[in-house]
Design a protein around this motif. Structure first.
Motif, PDB file in Angstrom:
ATOM      1  N   GLU A 268      -6.616  11.593   6.761  1.00  0.00           N
ATOM      2  CA  GLU A 268      -5.869  10.444   7.267  1.00  0.00           C
ATOM      3  C   GLU A 268      -4.635  10.956   8.004  1.00  0.00           C
ATOM      4  O   GLU A 268      -3.904  11.808   7.488  1.00  0.00           O
ATOM      5  CB  GLU A 268      -5.440   9.510   6.119  1.00  0.00           C
ATOM      6  CG  GLU A 268      -4.640   8.315   6.627  1.00  0.00           C
ATOM      7  CD  GLU A 268      -4.314   7.279   5.556  1.00  0.00           C
ATOM      8  OE1 GLU A 268      -4.657   7.498   4.360  1.00  0.00           O
ATOM      9  OE2 GLU A 268      -3.712   6.248   5.916  1.00  0.00           O
TER      10      GLU A 268
ATOM     11  N   ASN B 103      -4.324   4.693  11.176  1.00  0.00           N
ATOM     12  CA  ASN B 103      -3.981   3.352  10.676  1.00  0.00           C
ATOM     13  C   ASN B 103      -3.716   2.415  11.844  1.00  0.00           C
ATOM     14  O   ASN B 103      -2.904   2.729  12.715  1.00  0.00           O
ATOM     15  CB  ASN B 103      -2.730   3.423   9.795  1.00  0.00           C
ATOM     16  CG  ASN B 103      -3.005   4.111   8.476  1.00  0.00           C
ATOM     17  OD1 ASN B 103      -3.597   3.528   7.568  1.00  0.00           O
ATOM     18  ND2 ASN B 103      -2.605   5.377   8.374  1.00  0.00           N
TER      19      ASN B 103
ATOM     20  N   GLU C  50      -8.374   2.662   9.989  1.00  0.00           N
ATOM     21  CA  GLU C  50      -8.089   1.947   8.746  1.00  0.00           C
ATOM     22  C   GLU C  50      -7.329   0.682   9.102  1.00  0.00           C
ATOM     23  O   GLU C  50      -6.440   0.699   9.947  1.00  0.00           O
ATOM     24  CB  GLU C  50      -7.230   2.820   7.811  1.00  0.00           C
ATOM     25  CG  GLU C  50      -7.948   4.089   7.388  1.00  0.00           C
ATOM     26  CD  GLU C  50      -7.226   4.872   6.292  1.00  0.00           C
ATOM     27  OE1 GLU C  50      -6.144   4.428   5.832  1.00  0.00           O
ATOM     28  OE2 GLU C  50      -7.748   5.923   5.900  1.00  0.00           O
TER      29      GLU C  50
ATOM     30  N   ASP D  13      -8.188  -0.813   4.072  1.00  0.00           N
ATOM     31  CA  ASP D  13      -7.126  -0.086   3.368  1.00  0.00           C
ATOM     32  C   ASP D  13      -6.517  -0.959   2.269  1.00  0.00           C
ATOM     33  O   ASP D  13      -6.625  -2.191   2.316  1.00  0.00           O
ATOM     34  CB  ASP D  13      -6.049   0.270   4.401  1.00  0.00           C
ATOM     35  CG  ASP D  13      -5.243   1.499   4.010  1.00  0.00           C
ATOM     36  OD1 ASP D  13      -5.422   2.015   2.907  1.00  0.00           O
ATOM     37  OD2 ASP D  13      -4.440   1.932   4.856  1.00  0.00           O
TER      38      ASP D  13
ATOM     39  N   LYS E 275     -10.991   1.400   0.646  1.00  0.00           N
ATOM     40  CA  LYS E 275      -9.985   2.260   0.021  1.00  0.00           C
ATOM     41  C   LYS E 275      -9.266   1.458  -1.044  1.00  0.00           C
ATOM     42  O   LYS E 275      -8.566   0.486  -0.744  1.00  0.00           O
ATOM     43  CB  LYS E 275      -8.992   2.774   1.075  1.00  0.00           C
ATOM     44  CG  LYS E 275      -9.660   3.635   2.141  1.00  0.00           C
ATOM     45  CD  LYS E 275      -8.651   4.282   3.065  1.00  0.00           C
ATOM     46  CE  LYS E 275      -7.976   5.458   2.407  1.00  0.00           C
ATOM     47  NZ  LYS E 275      -7.156   6.232   3.393  1.00  0.00           N
TER      48      LYS E 275
ATOM     49  N   GLU F  58      -7.370   6.055  -3.687  1.00  0.00           N
ATOM     50  CA  GLU F  58      -6.126   6.548  -3.089  1.00  0.00           C
ATOM     51  C   GLU F  58      -5.080   6.792  -4.167  1.00  0.00           C
ATOM     52  O   GLU F  58      -5.054   6.094  -5.177  1.00  0.00           O
ATOM     53  CB  GLU F  58      -5.532   5.453  -2.192  1.00  0.00           C
ATOM     54  CG  GLU F  58      -5.984   5.453  -0.778  1.00  0.00           C
ATOM     55  CD  GLU F  58      -5.039   4.596   0.058  1.00  0.00           C
ATOM     56  OE1 GLU F  58      -4.757   4.998   1.176  1.00  0.00           O
ATOM     57  OE2 GLU F  58      -4.576   3.542  -0.408  1.00  0.00           O
TER      58      GLU F  58
HETATM   59 CA    CA Z   1      -4.076   4.035   5.385  1.00  0.00          CA
END
Ligand code: CA
Ligand code: C2E
Ligand code: CA
Ligand code: CA
Length: 279
Positions: A58, A117, A149, A179, A200, A236
């Motif tokens: 990421e 993101n 994401e 996310d 996630k 996460e």
């Molecule tokens: Ca993220």
């Protein structure tokens, strides 16, 4: 009465100070976007839960300013969103990611996909798909090397249009992750309609594992559902070995957290993760 007035003035002064700092930061951020100075990215590995192998990364924005020091993206991303800077900032960062991937490819490394993101304004831009296609072309990147994401709140009330954009992203070969899942407005009922690849699970659930039976129950429900929908599941914010062990009881594919790798500069992530794999 006198005191009331004083405290009002105090309060109002404090607001002015905050407002002033805010404006100064906005100006500083604008300058940094123009010059690129102090703005960059860290990369955090996502590894396969059982083998520990690198799966993807990421990209996380970083900003250092001479006056304000290291500013957290949790502060400067919302600032950029409020002040109309998020689009130029995001465009700059996406180019940096693409350029980084090109550098790794040119160095003979085999990079894994890097997730970017997306903020709401960026997601809803008319020419988002064109921009992304141009990025792949300009940097001659293999399909799927940049993934995305997004969060559920961005899609609220506009689910039909969102499905359209997501489908176009998928047609470009990009994986798309939801996310921070489990926070905010989770709507399990529409999740199956969204053409996403990955869920996630928000770090707040991971951090409560073992401490709070409720979060184990929620994790079981979310991962069970994700398995049914054939989504890749990422946990996460995994910081401790006992959390990783607990996660073996659930349908979780990938781990992201300080335990398996912190966000780090590009050179570090290449040295630690990309070199080993490819000699
Ligand atoms: Ca993220
Ligand atoms: P996020 O997308 O949920 O990113 C994950 C955050 O969790 C990152 O914070 C990461 O450093 C942190 N993290 C990773 N592993 C652990 C762990 O084991 N424990 C704990 N406590 N934290 C962990 P970071 O880098 O401060 O970013 C904060 C948020 O700022 C991100 O949350 C994302 O919403 C936003 N952000 C960062 N970069 C960008 C960007 O380029 N564009 C946009 N639109 N938003 C960004
Ligand atoms: Ca997250
Ligand atoms: Ca977040």
């Amino acid at each position: 009465k006198q005191e009331g007035r004083n405290s009002f003035r105090l309060y109002s002064t404090r607001l002015d100070v905050r407002e002033h700092r805010w404006l100064a930061m906005e100006t500083a951020l604008r300058d940094s976007i123009d010059s690129g100075e102090g703005l960059g990215l860290h990369y955090q590995p996502l590894v396969e839960r059982d083998s520990g192998r690198l799966y993807s990364m990421e990209a996380l924005a970083r900003w250092h300013h001479p006056e304000f020091g290291q500013v957290s993206p949790a502060d400067f991303i919302p600032l950029a969103e409020r002040s109309g800077l998020i689009l130029p900032l995001s465009r700059y960062l996406m180019h940096r990611v693409a350029a980084q991937l090109r550098t790794w490819l040119d160095a003979g490394l085999t990079p894994v996909p890097v997730a970017v993101n997306l903020s709401a304004q960026q997601f809803w831009q008319q020419d988002l798909i064109e921009q992304i296609r141009a990025l792949y072309d300009d940097y001659r990147l293999p399909a799927g090397l940049i993934s995305f994401e997004l969060t559920e709140s961005m899609l609220l009330d506009k689910q039909q249009q969102a499905v359209q954009v997501l489908q176009e992203l998928r047609q470009l070969g990009c994986r798309v992750a939801m996310d921070d899942f489990g926070t905010g407005y989770s709507s399990l009922s529409y999740l199956h309609q969204l053409p996403i690849t990955t869920l996630k699970i928000d770090k707040s659930f991971i951090q409560q594992l073992g401490e709070n039976q409720g979060s184990n129950t929620i994790l079981a429900a979310i991962t069970g559902m994700a398995q049914g929908l054939k989504l890749t599941v990422v946990a996460e914010g995994v910081e401790r070995q006992d959390q990783l062990i607990t996660l073996r009881q659930y349908h979780v594919n990938l781990i992201q957290g300080y335990l398996t790798g912190r966000p780090m500069p590009a050179e570090h992530v290449a040295r630690q993760y990309l070199m080993n794999d490819n000699g």
